[in-house]
Design a protein around this motif. Structure first.
Motif, PDB file in Angstrom:
ATOM      1  N   SER A 204       0.831  -1.203   0.000  1.00  0.00           N
ATOM      2  CA  SER A 204       0.000   0.000   0.000  1.00  0.00           C
ATOM      3  C   SER A 204       0.867   1.255   0.000  1.00  0.00           C
ATOM      4  O   SER A 204       0.606   2.215  -0.733  1.00  0.00           O
ATOM      5  CB  SER A 204      -0.911  -0.009   1.234  1.00  0.00           C
ATOM      6  OG  SER A 204      -1.692   1.168   1.286  1.00  0.00           O
ATOM      7  N   ARG A 207       2.362   1.827  -3.431  1.00  0.00           N
ATOM      8  CA  ARG A 207       1.413   2.366  -4.407  1.00  0.00           C
ATOM      9  C   ARG A 207       1.172   3.856  -4.181  1.00  0.00           C
ATOM     10  O   ARG A 207       1.018   4.627  -5.118  1.00  0.00           O
ATOM     11  CB  ARG A 207       0.079   1.609  -4.323  1.00  0.00           C
ATOM     12  CG  ARG A 207       0.142   0.128  -4.625  1.00  0.00           C
ATOM     13  CD  ARG A 207       0.484  -0.201  -6.069  1.00  0.00           C
ATOM     14  NE  ARG A 207       1.888  -0.033  -6.374  1.00  0.00           N
ATOM     15  CZ  ARG A 207       2.843  -0.876  -5.971  1.00  0.00           C
ATOM     16  NH1 ARG A 207       2.543  -1.937  -5.266  1.00  0.00           N
ATOM     17  NH2 ARG A 207       4.110  -0.667  -6.303  1.00  0.00           N
ATOM     18  N   ASP A 210       4.004   5.651  -5.699  1.00  0.00           N
ATOM     19  CA  ASP A 210       3.868   5.736  -7.154  1.00  0.00           C
ATOM     20  C   ASP A 210       2.992   6.925  -7.546  1.00  0.00           C
ATOM     21  O   ASP A 210       3.303   7.659  -8.496  1.00  0.00           O
ATOM     22  CB  ASP A 210       3.264   4.439  -7.711  1.00  0.00           C
ATOM     23  CG  ASP A 210       4.218   3.255  -7.554  1.00  0.00           C
ATOM     24  OD1 ASP A 210       5.426   3.497  -7.377  1.00  0.00           O
ATOM     25  OD2 ASP A 210       3.742   2.106  -7.601  1.00  0.00           O
ATOM     26  N   SER A 211       1.903   7.141  -6.815  1.00  0.00           N
ATOM     27  CA  SER A 211       1.022   8.278  -7.099  1.00  0.00           C
ATOM     28  C   SER A 211       1.754   9.586  -6.876  1.00  0.00           C
ATOM     29  O   SER A 211       1.635  10.524  -7.667  1.00  0.00           O
ATOM     30  CB  SER A 211      -0.227   8.214  -6.205  1.00  0.00           C
ATOM     31  OG  SER A 211      -0.970   7.045  -6.450  1.00  0.00           O
ATOM     32  N   LEU A 240      -5.654   6.097 -12.144  1.00  0.00           N
ATOM     33  CA  LEU A 240      -5.311   4.672 -12.156  1.00  0.00           C
ATOM     34  C   LEU A 240      -4.335   4.340 -11.032  1.00  0.00           C
ATOM     35  O   LEU A 240      -4.450   3.295 -10.374  1.00  0.00           O
ATOM     36  CB  LEU A 240      -4.708   4.297 -13.511  1.00  0.00           C
ATOM     37  CG  LEU A 240      -5.661   4.267 -14.703  1.00  0.00           C
ATOM     38  CD1 LEU A 240      -4.874   4.000 -15.998  1.00  0.00           C
ATOM     39  CD2 LEU A 240      -6.728   3.189 -14.506  1.00  0.00           C
ATOM     40  N   SER A 241      -3.395   5.241 -10.804  1.00  0.00           N
ATOM     41  CA  SER A 241      -2.416   5.006  -9.743  1.00  0.00           C
ATOM     42  C   SER A 241      -3.066   5.043  -8.368  1.00  0.00           C
ATOM     43  O   SER A 241      -2.804   4.187  -7.512  1.00  0.00           O
ATOM     44  CB  SER A 241      -1.298   6.051  -9.826  1.00  0.00           C
ATOM     45  OG  SER A 241      -0.351   5.857  -8.803  1.00  0.00           O
ATOM     46  N   THR A 242      -3.918   6.043  -8.138  1.00  0.00           N
ATOM     47  CA  THR A 242      -4.579   6.139  -6.835  1.00  0.00           C
ATOM     48  C   THR A 242      -5.559   4.990  -6.630  1.00  0.00           C
ATOM     49  O   THR A 242      -5.744   4.523  -5.501  1.00  0.00           O
ATOM     50  CB  THR A 242      -5.315   7.481  -6.690  1.00  0.00           C
ATOM     51  OG1 THR A 242      -6.214   7.661  -7.798  1.00  0.00           O
ATOM     52  CG2 THR A 242      -4.333   8.634  -6.664  1.00  0.00           C
ATOM     53  N   GLU A 243      -6.202   4.540  -7.718  1.00  0.00           N
ATOM     54  CA  GLU A 243      -7.105   3.395  -7.596  1.00  0.00           C
ATOM     55  C   GLU A 243      -6.336   2.130  -7.238  1.00  0.00           C
ATOM     56  O   GLU A 243      -6.811   1.293  -6.465  1.00  0.00           O
ATOM     57  CB  GLU A 243      -7.882   3.195  -8.900  1.00  0.00           C
ATOM     58  CG  GLU A 243      -8.979   4.215  -9.136  1.00  0.00           C
ATOM     59  CD  GLU A 243     -10.024   4.200  -8.034  1.00  0.00           C
ATOM     60  OE1 GLU A 243     -10.432   3.100  -7.621  1.00  0.00           O
ATOM     61  OE2 GLU A 243     -10.413   5.291  -7.577  1.00  0.00           O
ATOM     62  N   ALA A 244      -5.137   1.992  -7.805  1.00  0.00           N
ATOM     63  CA  ALA A 244      -4.297   0.846  -7.441  1.00  0.00           C
ATOM     64  C   ALA A 244      -3.924   0.910  -5.965  1.00  0.00           C
ATOM     65  O   ALA A 244      -3.924  -0.112  -5.258  1.00  0.00           O
ATOM     66  CB  ALA A 244      -3.046   0.809  -8.313  1.00  0.00           C
ATOM     67  N   ALA A 245      -3.614   2.118  -5.490  1.00  0.00           N
ATOM     68  CA  ALA A 245      -3.308   2.294  -4.070  1.00  0.00           C
ATOM     69  C   ALA A 245      -4.531   1.994  -3.214  1.00  0.00           C
ATOM     70  O   ALA A 245      -4.430   1.367  -2.148  1.00  0.00           O
ATOM     71  CB  ALA A 245      -2.820   3.715  -3.817  1.00  0.00           C
ATOM     72  N   ASP A 247      -7.075  -0.018  -4.010  1.00  0.00           N
ATOM     73  CA  ASP A 247      -7.343  -1.459  -4.025  1.00  0.00           C
ATOM     74  C   ASP A 247      -6.444  -2.197  -3.039  1.00  0.00           C
ATOM     75  O   ASP A 247      -6.889  -3.109  -2.326  1.00  0.00           O
ATOM     76  CB  ASP A 247      -7.144  -2.018  -5.440  1.00  0.00           C
ATOM     77  CG  ASP A 247      -8.231  -1.567  -6.406  1.00  0.00           C
ATOM     78  OD1 ASP A 247      -9.296  -1.152  -5.924  1.00  0.00           O
ATOM     79  OD2 ASP A 247      -7.987  -1.611  -7.626  1.00  0.00           O
ATOM     80  N   THR A 248      -5.171  -1.815  -3.014  1.00  0.00           N
ATOM     81  CA  THR A 248      -4.250  -2.450  -2.075  1.00  0.00           C
ATOM     82  C   THR A 248      -4.633  -2.123  -0.637  1.00  0.00           C
ATOM     83  O   THR A 248      -4.617  -2.997   0.238  1.00  0.00           O
ATOM     84  CB  THR A 248      -2.807  -1.999  -2.339  1.00  0.00           C
ATOM     85  OG1 THR A 248      -2.494  -2.226  -3.717  1.00  0.00           O
ATOM     86  CG2 THR A 248      -1.823  -2.766  -1.476  1.00  0.00           C
TER      87      THR A 248
END
Length: 606
Positions: A204, A207, A210-211, A240-245, A247-248
């Motif tokens: 988490s 991610r 990354d954002s 997309l990056s924040t959504e990946a964060a 989801d984690t």
């Protein structure tokens, strides 16, 4: 996608928090005070059940009606005293641990930042700025939460849990044995879930980093993004990056929620079981009602302590991952290291001598492409040498090696007869002034931006440098003059104005070796004429290396060095090189072909 400066382990453990020990050590006295207040608060909590037992058995059950009122007053007074002590000790504990959390986090953030700014450019070839910013903000905040809150709560509940367990052993071994069995059922799943939470916590945080990296990159290039109408695309990329964060984080939260649900259920079950066993013992006459109340409270304290410890364990796992990421930055070692015993650079009057012998260099990110190969150059004190050639020829690399941002793989770089690897970095760079192609303007006033070249300079010296760089007129016209705030990256100035601020900064530093990386590239014809005169004055009595962009600069150089593919292919004066009809003459002809009879020829820099 950024990568960490060191190889990441598979998972962080609470043991990773040991890296914080050097930051806690200076505050041993405050830690002892915090622990003392914590123990006192825990002891006050453990005294409450005993006071309640005495209240029930002596104030409600055993006393006569007349004496009961007096006994109740005394016992309620004692209970109030215990509560007041609990409040006082808890407040003192809260202040101490919160202070420690804030102080340690500030020290940690300062140490990481100070270490990162000393890293060579090679570090930033593999680590994005947004990644570093994420660690300085998000990760340090997690550490602050643990040091300033969770760790104290965990220790406090550990003391209370051990104390409650000890009192249960002393007063009711039978109930204690059953409670221990329930605790095993609570702790084992917490340990099993902990491994999963640990991995998800680290993922988490990665991610989120990354954002941050995407945001930092785009916000520094907003004009380009908007000019290409890519706002929606960049917003989508960030989403997309924040959504990946998210989801984690959602997975991590789900696992912790399941764990919390189990702990609460088990805690409630333990409370009911202890209460049931106690009521049966009272009915049988084995214990008094006060004893039952005391036992129930100790069971509540013990099981709730275990529940809190399980929750704190999850926080510790998150903080362990954050601490590990911060320690990765702290242990990153720059390949450009200070010499153990630095050699002093000799004094100079007419400028520095620069000697480059047999240089071979590859950038770490481009190991298969040589930036310099068998490069030799000797520049005498006071000489002005222009470096020209096509893009990728290696001109800027010469500057990078002179400033010792990188070390050559072979050969020597000498300044005034001293190998740059043997000189202190501060001494070496203090002797060099640079005017880069992309002027760097800090979020400060015009005065402070120019004074960056020599912080101890007086206001008059700053103004004199600005006048020499033909910057005085436009600075004086600003609303606040020299105290005007120039905005982030100098957004309130034109490109030419930013360049003149940068030139004034170098003039104020007054170094014996001056590096000009297309110093007039952002200027219009009139500004270039004025600044060129200022640069010529600045180049007097010092050695100057110029990455050529305009023919006017090239023509006035004592020597022109023509580079191609990391090698020197020719050198001489402007007239000599034109007469030889080599690479320099072809580049000049191409530029003349573009501009007809224009007095300047553009030679693109690498």
């Amino acid at each position: 996608m950024s990568t960490a400066p060191t190889e990441r382990p598979k998972a962080a453990t609470p043991r990773s928090l040991s890296g914080l020990a050097p930051f806690l050590r200076p505050y041993r006295g405050r830690i002892v005070l915090a622990l003392t207040f914590m123990v006192l608060a825990a002891m006050a909590t453990l005294v409450l059940p005993v006071a309640l037992k005495t209240l029930i058995d002596e104030g409600l059950v055993a006393a006569e009606p007349g004496a009961r009122l007096m006994a109740l007053r005394e016992h309620f007074g004692a209970l109030f005293g215990v509560g007041a002590a609990l409040g006082l000790f808890s407040a003192a504990r809260f202040y101490m641990v919160t202070w420690l959390g804030e102080r340690v986090t500030a020290d940690l953030r300062n140490a990481v930042y100070a270490h990162v700014v000393q890293q060579s450019p090679e570090f930033f070839e593999t680590t994005a700025t947004g990644e570093v910013l994420s660690r300085l903000t998000t990760d340090t905040t997690l550490v602050q939460t643990v040091v300033g809150s969770s760790l104290s709560m965990g220790l406090r509940n550990a003391v209370m849990g051990i104390g409650a367990l000890g009192m249960l052993v002393a007063t009711n071994p039978y109930v204690m044995g059953q409670v221990l069995g329930i605790l095993v059922l609570v702790v084992l799943p917490a340990l099993l879930f902990g491994r999963r939470v640990r991995k998800l916590s680290r993922a988490s945080q990665d991610r989120v980093a990354d954002s941050s990296a995407i945001a930092a990159e785009v916000l520094n290039a907003v004009p380009v993004v908007q000019s290409y109408t890519q706002e929606k695309r960049e917003a989508s990329r960030f989403t997309l990056s924040t959504e990946a964060a998210f989801d984690t984080a959602k997975k991590r939260t789900l696992v912790r929620s399941i764990l919390v649900a189990f702990i609460i259920t088990a805690t409630f079950g333990a409370l009911l079981w202890g209460l049931y066993q106690g009521t049966q013992a009272v009915i049988r006459g084995d214990i008094t009602a006060g004893h039952l109340g005391q036992t129930v409270l100790y069971v509540i304290v013990l099981v709730s302590s275990v529940a809190v410890l399980s929750e704190v364990y999850g926080d510790l796992l998150r903080a362990a991952g954050a601490s590990e990421r911060l320690m990765e930055l702290l242990v990153a070692h720059s390949p450009v290291a200070e010499p153990a015993k630095p050699r002093a650079l000799p004094p100079t009057k007419r400028g520095s001598r620069v000697t480059l012998q047999g240089l071979r260099f590859h950038y770490p990110s481009r190991p298969n492409q040589a930036a310099l190969m068998d490069f030799n150059l000797d520049v005498q004190p006071g000489e002005t040498v222009a470096l020209v050639g096509p893009s990728g020829a290696g001109k800027t690399t010469v500057f990078q090696l002179l400033l010792r941002f990188y070390d050559a793989e072979a050969g020597q770089v000498q300044v005034d007869g001293v190998d740059v690897r043997e000189a202190a970095l501060s001494d070496l760079r203090q002797r060099i002034g640079i005017v880069p192609q992309d002027s760097v303007i800090f979020s400060a006033s015009a005065m402070d931006n120019i004074r960056y070249g020599r912080p101890e300079a007086s206001d008059d010296e700053v103004i004199a440098a600005a006048k020499a760089a033909f910057a005085h007129e436009f600075i004086s016209a600003l609303p606040g003059g020299y105290q005007s705030f120039l905005g982030e990256r100098g957004v309130r100035l034109s490109g030419g104005q930013r360049q003149r601020i940068s030139i004034a900064r170098a003039i104020l530093k007054n170094p014996p070796l001056l590096l000009l990386d297309e110093a007039t590239s952002a200027l219009d014809a009139e500004s270039e004429r004025m600044v060129q005169a200022a640069l010529e004055a600045a180049m007097a009595h010092r050695t100057t290396l110029v990455i050529a962009h305009r023919l006017a600069t090239v023509q006035k150089a004592d020597r022109i060095v023509v580079m191609e593919a990391g090698r020197i292919v020719d050198q001489g004066t402007h007239a000599e090189l034109i007469e030889r009809d080599g690479l320099y003459a072809r580049l000049a002809a191409m530029q003349f072909g573009l501009e007809g009879s224009a007095p300047a020829v553009s030679l693109v820099a690498s």
